[in-house]
Structures are given as structure tokens and as C-alpha cells.
Design an enzyme around this catalytic site. Sequence first.
Site, PDB file in Angstrom:
ATOM      1  N   GLY A  11     -39.260 -63.584 -47.347  1.00 13.81           N
ATOM      2  CA  GLY A  11     -38.557 -64.864 -47.398  1.00 13.81           C
ATOM      3  C   GLY A  11     -38.374 -65.499 -46.031  1.00 13.81           C
ATOM      4  O   GLY A  11     -38.871 -65.003 -45.014  1.00 13.81           O
ATOM      5  N   ASP A  34     -40.153 -56.792 -51.090  1.00 14.52           N
ATOM      6  CA  ASP A  34     -39.952 -58.115 -51.704  1.00 14.52           C
ATOM      7  C   ASP A  34     -40.579 -58.062 -53.088  1.00 14.52           C
ATOM      8  O   ASP A  34     -41.293 -57.107 -53.411  1.00 14.52           O
ATOM      9  CB  ASP A  34     -40.621 -59.216 -50.843  1.00 14.52           C
ATOM     10  CG  ASP A  34     -39.939 -60.572 -51.050  1.00 14.52           C
ATOM     11  OD1 ASP A  34     -39.923 -61.053 -52.196  1.00 14.52           O
ATOM     12  OD2 ASP A  34     -39.402 -61.134 -50.077  1.00 14.52           O
ATOM     13  N   ILE A  35     -40.331 -59.101 -53.890  1.00 10.43           N
ATOM     14  CA  ILE A  35     -41.030 -59.160 -55.182  1.00 10.43           C
ATOM     15  C   ILE A  35     -42.352 -59.912 -55.043  1.00 10.43           C
ATOM     16  O   ILE A  35     -43.130 -59.993 -55.966  1.00 10.43           O
ATOM     17  CB  ILE A  35     -40.170 -59.797 -56.306  1.00 10.43           C
ATOM     18  CG1 ILE A  35     -39.602 -61.159 -55.866  1.00 10.43           C
ATOM     19  CG2 ILE A  35     -39.060 -58.869 -56.751  1.00 10.43           C
ATOM     20  CD1 ILE A  35     -39.008 -61.957 -56.998  1.00 10.43           C
ATOM     21  N   ASP A  52     -38.179 -54.642 -56.667  1.00 13.50           N
ATOM     22  CA  ASP A  52     -37.262 -55.612 -57.264  1.00 13.50           C
ATOM     23  C   ASP A  52     -35.836 -55.076 -57.186  1.00 13.50           C
ATOM     24  O   ASP A  52     -35.521 -54.051 -57.785  1.00 13.50           O
ATOM     25  CB  ASP A  52     -37.672 -55.843 -58.733  1.00 13.50           C
ATOM     26  CG  ASP A  52     -36.857 -56.948 -59.386  1.00 13.50           C
ATOM     27  OD1 ASP A  52     -35.906 -57.458 -58.736  1.00 13.50           O
ATOM     28  OD2 ASP A  52     -37.171 -57.301 -60.531  1.00 13.50           O
ATOM     29  N   TYR A 142     -24.942 -71.605 -56.661  1.00 12.44           N
ATOM     30  CA  TYR A 142     -25.263 -70.833 -55.456  1.00 12.44           C
ATOM     31  C   TYR A 142     -23.981 -70.525 -54.671  1.00 12.44           C
ATOM     32  O   TYR A 142     -23.728 -69.379 -54.281  1.00 12.44           O
ATOM     33  CB  TYR A 142     -26.236 -71.652 -54.601  1.00 12.44           C
ATOM     34  CG  TYR A 142     -26.609 -71.048 -53.276  1.00 12.44           C
ATOM     35  CD1 TYR A 142     -27.398 -69.910 -53.203  1.00 12.44           C
ATOM     36  CD2 TYR A 142     -26.195 -71.639 -52.075  1.00 12.44           C
ATOM     37  CE1 TYR A 142     -27.752 -69.369 -51.979  1.00 12.44           C
ATOM     38  CE2 TYR A 142     -26.554 -71.117 -50.854  1.00 12.44           C
ATOM     39  CZ  TYR A 142     -27.332 -69.978 -50.812  1.00 12.44           C
ATOM     40  OH  TYR A 142     -27.682 -69.453 -49.599  1.00 12.44           O
TER      41      TYR A 142
HETATM   42  N1  SER Z   1     -29.729 -73.376 -46.841  1.00  7.71           N
HETATM   43  C1  SER Z   1     -29.015 -73.069 -48.037  1.00  7.71           C
HETATM   44  C2  SER Z   1     -29.256 -74.045 -49.113  1.00  7.71           C
HETATM   45  O1  SER Z   1     -29.377 -75.205 -48.809  1.00  7.71           O
HETATM   46  C3  SER Z   1     -27.556 -72.993 -47.749  1.00  7.71           C
HETATM   47  O2  SER Z   1     -27.203 -71.702 -47.518  1.00  7.71           O
HETATM   48  O3  SER Z   1     -29.287 -73.662 -50.249  1.00  7.71           O
END
Ligand code: SER
Length: 316
Positions: A11, A34-35, A52, A142
Site C-alpha cells: 500500500g 499484503d493481499i 490476509d 472510515y
Molecule cells: N488520507 C485518508 C483519507 O483521505 C485520511 O486518513 O481517507
Amino acid sequence: MDKILVIGAAGQIGSELTLALRNIYGGENVFATDIKQAPQDIIESGPFQILDVMNEKNLIHFVIRNKITQIYHLAAVLSGNAEKLPLQSWEINMHGILNVLDIGREIGLKKIFWPSSIAIFGPTTPRVNTPQLTVMEPTTVYGISKLAGERWCEYYFRKYNLDVRSIRYPGLISYKTEAGGGTTDYAVEIFYDAVKTHSYECFLKEDARLPMMFMPDAIDSTIKLMEADAANLTIRSSYNLGGIDFDPKELAAEIKKHIPDFKITYAPDFRQKIAESWPASIDDSTAKKDWNCSYTYDLAKMTDVMLKETAKKLGK
Ligand code: SER
């Protein structure tokens, strides 16, 4: 010797942090997972395996088999993408960290790192110079998952004395691996489009000011926090980190200094609302006091390197 597991090594953060950790601990001691397939330099500089984090059994076997002593768990669905699949994203973001924390408790891991975010704040939070301790009412899936994760990190520290450390990253800007699905990611996309077409259509408004950080500062800060003396750490949820703050108009003006005919247009989408609910700038005095966090890059320096490196990457 410590054996480190990086989850999410392909990532945006993982693809750079893994290499920095390998420089310190030696390639063979940093296990990248990573996956999805990792970049070539990760595959060539040490062990890499598809793994995973959602599969607890496989994860615990991996940890025991490789005598892992530290985990950096970086895998997550970012803010914009998470809004499209809220429950699945909650499941991925929460299940992963809970698996890692519980393995940490069971095996007695030495240290765990887990990234939180400015997304844990919400529209009721003071937006300017947002304090370490303040109102936290996130409105995105999130943000809710990151806030819950912070509470679990602190819980495992208090209850099981597990040495979990965390940073609330601002928007992260980098050129190596493209970010995916975040609200702050306009500040990455803009460089690709600036180099390719000398223009960019921004999904945020021109005055959407957000805290940001160039990846080298984020990597240095992460390593600094992980190497800090545990006795100095007063925060076991997650540390505020400030970096730099700017809005799309200011970033565009900085890019124009290098590409005079660069043009930005604005077509705000659902992410504008997310940006409005997040801080414009961050007070990171606690991180400065506890482990001496500091940054090297301002807007001008970051823009200069981003433009040069993105051009190199795109062969321009
Ligand atoms: N960069 C992230 C986002 O925009 C924030 O932690 O989801």
C-alpha cells in the site's frame, strides 16, 4: 533480533515503510505481506508473502512460524471508498486490527503499530489547530472505524499492557504507490495530472484546507515513535501529527511556479462534505513533547520533489 511483520506492505505507506524498516533491521528480518502483489523492490529486498489479515488462523501461524516480535498493521479501506461499501469497510477495518491486537496479547508481541487518521474528528471538533484531546464525532465509516480502533488500542494497552503505538496521520502525499480512495488524495492525483496534461479537475473546493504530510516525514515520524522510550509515551490511543496544511488553490499556485500553464478546475463531489468535517490544521504539541516529532518538508519543498519524481515515473 526483532522480527517484524508488515501487513499492507504493497500500500501507500507500506511500500515505503517496509524499505525503511529493512534498512534498519535488515531485509531478512522484515516480513512484508499484503493481499496483492508488492512492488519489485519489496519482493527483492526481503521476504514477501500474500497474507490476509482477516484470516486469523493463517495470521497466527505466520506470526509463530516466523517468530514475529513486532507488527505494523497498515491495511485499511480509506474514507472515500469506505462510503461506497460502509458495512464491508467497517468489517475490514475493525476485524483486521482486532485480530492483530489479540494475537499481540496471546503471543506477547513486543510492539504493534497501527495508523489512525484525522478522520476520527468530525464537524463538531474545533477545526483550527485541533487539539490532541477534543470532541470526536466522526461522520464517515472510515472515521468511526479508526476511532473505535483507537479505543481498542488503548484498551489492550491498559488491560494487557500491550505496547501499541499509533499516529493520526494527516493526508499523506507520495509518488511511489498511488493512494486509493481517500479524501486527501486529490493532493496526490493533482501531480499526475499536472505532469501528464497540465490540468486537474479537483473533487474538493478551492478552499478545502486540510492537514497534509509528505511521505518521508510520515515514515521518519513512524520510526521515531516506534523507537521512543515507552516511558515517555503519554498517549496510547493515537498521536496527533500536524505536518503542513494547505488548500487546493494554494497547492495549484505552487505547482504553477513549475508549470506556468497549469490549470485547475473544481467539481466538488461527496468527498467535499467529508473534507469539511475534518480539521484544517492540527496541534501536535503532545507528539513534540513526548517523542520529539519534527518535519522536513513544507509545501514548496514537497511540491518540488513530487513534480520531479512523478515526471520521472511517468517518463516525462
Ligand atoms: N488520507 C485518508 C483519507 O483521505 C485520511 O486518513 O481517507
